[in-house]
Design a protein around this motif. Sequence first.
Motif, PDB file in Angstrom:
ATOM      1  N   VAL A 126      -6.400   8.654  -8.174  1.00 28.18           N
ATOM      2  CA  VAL A 126      -6.537   7.453  -7.356  1.00 28.18           C
ATOM      3  C   VAL A 126      -7.303   7.774  -6.072  1.00 28.18           C
ATOM      4  O   VAL A 126      -8.244   7.078  -5.705  1.00 28.18           O
ATOM      5  CB  VAL A 126      -5.155   6.860  -7.027  1.00 28.18           C
ATOM      6  CG1 VAL A 126      -5.307   5.576  -6.200  1.00 28.18           C
ATOM      7  CG2 VAL A 126      -4.375   6.573  -8.306  1.00 28.18           C
ATOM      8  N   ALA A 127      -6.879   8.814  -5.374  1.00 28.52           N
ATOM      9  CA  ALA A 127      -7.634   9.364  -4.243  1.00 28.52           C
ATOM     10  C   ALA A 127      -7.985  10.793  -4.618  1.00 28.52           C
ATOM     11  O   ALA A 127      -7.124  11.552  -5.050  1.00 28.52           O
ATOM     12  CB  ALA A 127      -6.811   9.329  -2.960  1.00 28.52           C
ATOM     13  N   PRO A 128      -9.244  11.194  -4.496  1.00 28.71           N
ATOM     14  CA  PRO A 128      -9.673  12.478  -5.048  1.00 28.71           C
ATOM     15  C   PRO A 128      -8.989  13.665  -4.392  1.00 28.71           C
ATOM     16  O   PRO A 128      -8.703  13.674  -3.190  1.00 28.71           O
ATOM     17  CB  PRO A 128     -11.182  12.486  -4.774  1.00 28.71           C
ATOM     18  CG  PRO A 128     -11.381  11.535  -3.655  1.00 28.71           C
ATOM     19  CD  PRO A 128     -10.345  10.471  -3.833  1.00 28.71           C
ATOM     20  N   LEU A 185       4.137   5.785 -11.560  1.00 26.59           N
ATOM     21  CA  LEU A 185       4.452   6.948 -10.739  1.00 26.59           C
ATOM     22  C   LEU A 185       3.184   7.495 -10.085  1.00 26.59           C
ATOM     23  O   LEU A 185       2.206   7.810 -10.765  1.00 26.59           O
ATOM     24  CB  LEU A 185       5.095   8.037 -11.603  1.00 26.59           C
ATOM     25  CG  LEU A 185       5.403   9.373 -10.920  1.00 26.59           C
ATOM     26  CD1 LEU A 185       6.455   9.209  -9.831  1.00 26.59           C
ATOM     27  CD2 LEU A 185       5.846  10.407 -11.956  1.00 26.59           C
ATOM     28  N   PHE A 186       3.223   7.648  -8.764  1.00 26.64           N
ATOM     29  CA  PHE A 186       2.117   8.205  -7.996  1.00 26.64           C
ATOM     30  C   PHE A 186       2.611   9.457  -7.277  1.00 26.64           C
ATOM     31  O   PHE A 186       3.666   9.434  -6.629  1.00 26.64           O
ATOM     32  CB  PHE A 186       1.576   7.195  -6.991  1.00 26.64           C
ATOM     33  CG  PHE A 186       1.010   5.955  -7.632  1.00 26.64           C
ATOM     34  CD1 PHE A 186      -0.343   5.873  -7.945  1.00 26.64           C
ATOM     35  CD2 PHE A 186       1.837   4.886  -7.944  1.00 26.64           C
ATOM     36  CE1 PHE A 186      -0.866   4.740  -8.545  1.00 26.64           C
ATOM     37  CE2 PHE A 186       1.321   3.738  -8.546  1.00 26.64           C
ATOM     38  CZ  PHE A 186      -0.032   3.667  -8.858  1.00 26.64           C
ATOM     39  N   VAL A 187       1.853  10.542  -7.407  1.00 28.72           N
ATOM     40  CA  VAL A 187       2.291  11.818  -6.849  1.00 28.72           C
ATOM     41  C   VAL A 187       1.275  12.350  -5.850  1.00 28.72           C
ATOM     42  O   VAL A 187       0.082  12.044  -5.910  1.00 28.72           O
ATOM     43  CB  VAL A 187       2.533  12.865  -7.955  1.00 28.72           C
ATOM     44  CG1 VAL A 187       3.577  12.381  -8.949  1.00 28.72           C
ATOM     45  CG2 VAL A 187       1.230  13.227  -8.671  1.00 28.72           C
ATOM     46  N   SER A 188       1.772  13.174  -4.929  1.00 30.36           N
ATOM     47  CA  SER A 188       0.939  13.855  -3.944  1.00 30.36           C
ATOM     48  C   SER A 188       0.967  15.351  -4.221  1.00 30.36           C
ATOM     49  O   SER A 188       1.821  15.846  -4.961  1.00 30.36           O
ATOM     50  CB  SER A 188       1.452  13.575  -2.526  1.00 30.36           C
ATOM     51  OG  SER A 188       2.778  14.073  -2.362  1.00 30.36           O
ATOM     52  N   SER A 189       0.037  16.081  -3.597  1.00 28.11           N
ATOM     53  CA  SER A 189      -0.044  17.535  -3.758  1.00 28.11           C
ATOM     54  C   SER A 189      -0.316  18.175  -2.411  1.00 28.11           C
ATOM     55  O   SER A 189      -1.322  17.865  -1.773  1.00 28.11           O
ATOM     56  CB  SER A 189      -1.146  17.916  -4.746  1.00 28.11           C
ATOM     57  OG  SER A 189      -1.411  19.307  -4.708  1.00 28.11           O
ATOM     58  N   TYR A 190       0.582  19.059  -2.004  1.00 28.81           N
ATOM     59  CA  TYR A 190       0.338  19.774  -0.754  1.00 28.81           C
ATOM     60  C   TYR A 190      -0.842  20.730  -0.889  1.00 28.81           C
ATOM     61  O   TYR A 190      -1.513  21.049   0.089  1.00 28.81           O
ATOM     62  CB  TYR A 190       1.588  20.547  -0.319  1.00 28.81           C
ATOM     63  CG  TYR A 190       1.992  21.683  -1.246  1.00 28.81           C
ATOM     64  CD1 TYR A 190       1.419  22.947  -1.124  1.00 28.81           C
ATOM     65  CD2 TYR A 190       2.953  21.497  -2.241  1.00 28.81           C
ATOM     66  CE1 TYR A 190       1.783  23.986  -1.968  1.00 28.81           C
ATOM     67  CE2 TYR A 190       3.332  22.530  -3.082  1.00 28.81           C
ATOM     68  CZ  TYR A 190       2.748  23.773  -2.952  1.00 28.81           C
ATOM     69  OH  TYR A 190       3.111  24.803  -3.787  1.00 28.81           O
ATOM     70  N   ALA A 191      -1.132  21.185  -2.115  1.00 34.17           N
ATOM     71  CA  ALA A 191      -2.209  22.158  -2.330  1.00 34.17           C
ATOM     72  C   ALA A 191      -3.563  21.479  -2.483  1.00 34.17           C
ATOM     73  O   ALA A 191      -4.536  21.854  -1.820  1.00 34.17           O
ATOM     74  CB  ALA A 191      -1.907  23.007  -3.556  1.00 34.17           C
ATOM     75  N   GLY A 192      -3.641  20.495  -3.378  1.00 37.78           N
ATOM     76  CA  GLY A 192      -4.916  19.867  -3.681  1.00 37.78           C
ATOM     77  C   GLY A 192      -5.172  18.554  -2.993  1.00 37.78           C
ATOM     78  O   GLY A 192      -6.287  18.028  -3.049  1.00 37.78           O
ATOM     79  N   ALA A 211      -3.034   4.874   4.654  1.00 40.22           N
ATOM     80  CA  ALA A 211      -2.547   3.859   3.727  1.00 40.22           C
ATOM     81  C   ALA A 211      -3.561   3.702   2.604  1.00 40.22           C
ATOM     82  O   ALA A 211      -4.759   3.514   2.857  1.00 40.22           O
ATOM     83  CB  ALA A 211      -2.326   2.527   4.436  1.00 40.22           C
ATOM     84  N   LEU A 212      -3.086   3.777   1.364  1.00 38.92           N
ATOM     85  CA  LEU A 212      -3.939   3.766   0.182  1.00 38.92           C
ATOM     86  C   LEU A 212      -3.652   2.538  -0.661  1.00 38.92           C
ATOM     87  O   LEU A 212      -2.491   2.242  -0.967  1.00 38.92           O
ATOM     88  CB  LEU A 212      -3.683   5.029  -0.649  1.00 38.92           C
ATOM     89  CG  LEU A 212      -4.301   5.106  -2.047  1.00 38.92           C
ATOM     90  CD1 LEU A 212      -5.814   5.233  -1.962  1.00 38.92           C
ATOM     91  CD2 LEU A 212      -3.714   6.272  -2.829  1.00 38.92           C
ATOM     92  N   ASP A 213      -4.713   1.838  -1.067  1.00 43.29           N
ATOM     93  CA  ASP A 213      -4.593   0.754  -2.038  1.00 43.29           C
ATOM     94  C   ASP A 213      -4.726   1.370  -3.424  1.00 43.29           C
ATOM     95  O   ASP A 213      -5.807   1.819  -3.794  1.00 43.29           O
ATOM     96  CB  ASP A 213      -5.693  -0.278  -1.810  1.00 43.29           C
ATOM     97  CG  ASP A 213      -5.557  -1.495  -2.717  1.00 43.29           C
ATOM     98  OD1 ASP A 213      -5.009  -1.358  -3.833  1.00 43.29           O
ATOM     99  OD2 ASP A 213      -6.009  -2.589  -2.326  1.00 43.29           O
ATOM    100  N   PRO A 214      -3.638   1.435  -4.207  1.00 42.61           N
ATOM    101  CA  PRO A 214      -3.717   2.116  -5.508  1.00 42.61           C
ATOM    102  C   PRO A 214      -4.669   1.453  -6.491  1.00 42.61           C
ATOM    103  O   PRO A 214      -5.153   2.106  -7.414  1.00 42.61           O
ATOM    104  CB  PRO A 214      -2.271   2.061  -6.036  1.00 42.61           C
ATOM    105  CG  PRO A 214      -1.432   1.817  -4.836  1.00 42.61           C
ATOM    106  CD  PRO A 214      -2.273   0.960  -3.936  1.00 42.61           C
ATOM    107  N   ARG A 247       0.839  -1.199   0.000  1.00 46.15           N
ATOM    108  CA  ARG A 247       0.000   0.000   0.000  1.00 46.15           C
ATOM    109  C   ARG A 247       0.874   1.249   0.000  1.00 46.15           C
ATOM    110  O   ARG A 247       2.030   1.216   0.446  1.00 46.15           O
ATOM    111  CB  ARG A 247      -0.938   0.007   1.205  1.00 46.15           C
ATOM    112  CG  ARG A 247      -1.986  -1.084   1.173  1.00 46.15           C
ATOM    113  CD  ARG A 247      -3.030  -0.901   2.270  1.00 46.15           C
ATOM    114  NE  ARG A 247      -2.469  -1.011   3.617  1.00 46.15           N
ATOM    115  CZ  ARG A 247      -3.175  -0.815   4.726  1.00 46.15           C
ATOM    116  NH1 ARG A 247      -4.465  -0.475   4.644  1.00 46.15           N
ATOM    117  NH2 ARG A 247      -2.606  -0.950   5.915  1.00 46.15           N
ATOM    118  N   LEU A 248       0.297   2.351  -0.492  1.00 46.02           N
ATOM    119  CA  LEU A 248       0.995   3.628  -0.523  1.00 46.02           C
ATOM    120  C   LEU A 248       0.632   4.399   0.745  1.00 46.02           C
ATOM    121  O   LEU A 248      -0.534   4.703   0.988  1.00 46.02           O
ATOM    122  CB  LEU A 248       0.582   4.431  -1.761  1.00 46.02           C
ATOM    123  CG  LEU A 248       1.321   5.753  -1.970  1.00 46.02           C
ATOM    124  CD1 LEU A 248       2.799   5.514  -2.258  1.00 46.02           C
ATOM    125  CD2 LEU A 248       0.681   6.550  -3.112  1.00 46.02           C
TER     126      LEU A 248
END
Length: 504
Positions: free
Chosen positions: A257-259, A235-242, A40-43, A27-28
């Motif tokens: 993947v996660a809204p 590649l999975f990315v995160s956003s501090y803003a959104g 923890a996220l299941d992609p 998990r991510l």
Amino acid sequence: MSHRARRLTRPTPLRGSNGVAFGPDGRLYVAQFLAGEISALDPATGDLEVVVPADGPVQAPDDLAFGADGSMYITDLVPGRVWRRHPDGAFTLVTDQVRLPNGIACVGDRLFVNEMIPGGRLLELTGGEPVVLTGGLAMGNAMQLGPDGHLYYPHMLTGEVFRIPPDGGTPELVAADVHEPVAVRFGLDGTLLVLSRGAEGIITRIELHGTGERSLLTSGLAGLDNAAFDTENRLFVSSYAGGGITEVHPDGRTREVAPRGFAGPFGVTVDLGGTVHTADHYRIAEPRESEVATTELLTFAHGIVADGDLLHVTSQYGQVRTYDRTTRAVRTRAKDLDQPLGIAVRADGVLVVAEAGAGRVLAIDADDTVSVLADGLGRPVDVAVDEENCYVSDEAHGQVYRLDDGTPVAGGFDAPQGIDVAAGLLHVAETGAGRVVTVDLTTAETVTTTALPAAAPSTRDLPDLRVHGFPGIPRPFTAVAAAGGSLYVTADGTVLHLIPAEHA
């Protein structure tokens, strides 16, 4: 009169997503600085589980990495701590001798962190006293061990990427003139990717062997923060803003993947054209049916009011700024204030600001001269104006006052925060009671009350607003704006549109 509430956007379960890393279970794992949680996220399915809740020992998780034994190591940014979460869920404090620790990497049984400050350090924390590998970092952030055995890390302030052997030595410049670098990551093929924290969501690919050729991928994801590759090199990315988590394909296509959604939101305003604008901590943003659209990345935006093409914003960290939507210029109107929150514009163009930490209401004129309109208040949170008067909500005293004569116009509230005035009606976000109350200013009678969506009260012990001279976690507040006979309220991770029942 009653109101029907509808959400303008769906709340995101990841209100601001920062450090990410794949765990031993596939998990991510996602650190959420503002929320104080790790999920923890299941992609494959999008299923999320909170594994480190907000009421635990970690206050401000920003980045994370997994050790060889499955332990999760966490940088707790604002308090300046690094934690180890053992596979059985127990926590051990690794150190509290770092200043704003951010980037973190595990190399076998060795642990490394860097500091997100000018002149920061890169440290090994394997055992005993921290060992300094190098200093002089121009704000470090997400780092990783490269295929050549060196640690790679960004200098956020100078747009550079460096590397250093894990046993120390002289840092070597790998790349200069990189667009707003915030994280470095290696694909399974050894290609170096550098994420940008800017509005365009730029990812720079650098071929380290041979020519050092670069290519740019523009994801359109504002405020990238961190990234992780899975075992298939996705590649999975995160956003501090959104917030949220997004898969980014090599050709630039994206899959949510996660809204994504709001980090707050905090303040809300409606311009003369009917567009809703919010102050969302890292940005000014507009709620839309299918997304939250970033108007501008403007860090630490909390209170907001529309004034023609201008948007005036406050920051709990002491600033009042004016953003011009036509030129994108930002003008600082005041600084070094004590937690300015709500803001309004009088008919003569003077800005009226609630300075919550100082118990005052301020006026800022066209020449940016600051004067005191009222003081001696408990905790003024918001201000509102009509044709004749100015009003302020006092969260500590449970009152709304008319500033001109200091008269209470409505009272007995449980933590009143956001207010607005329109057509002789005063609208109050009574956060302690979870509702919006509308009061007739002529009769002082309550016209209506509208319940807000229930939210579990937070038990978080928030750190100081400013630590080591840098912003900590902002205090949330609920704002309200009246427009066109309806109300807009920031609550429940979204903007609520409260529509009169007869118009619903």
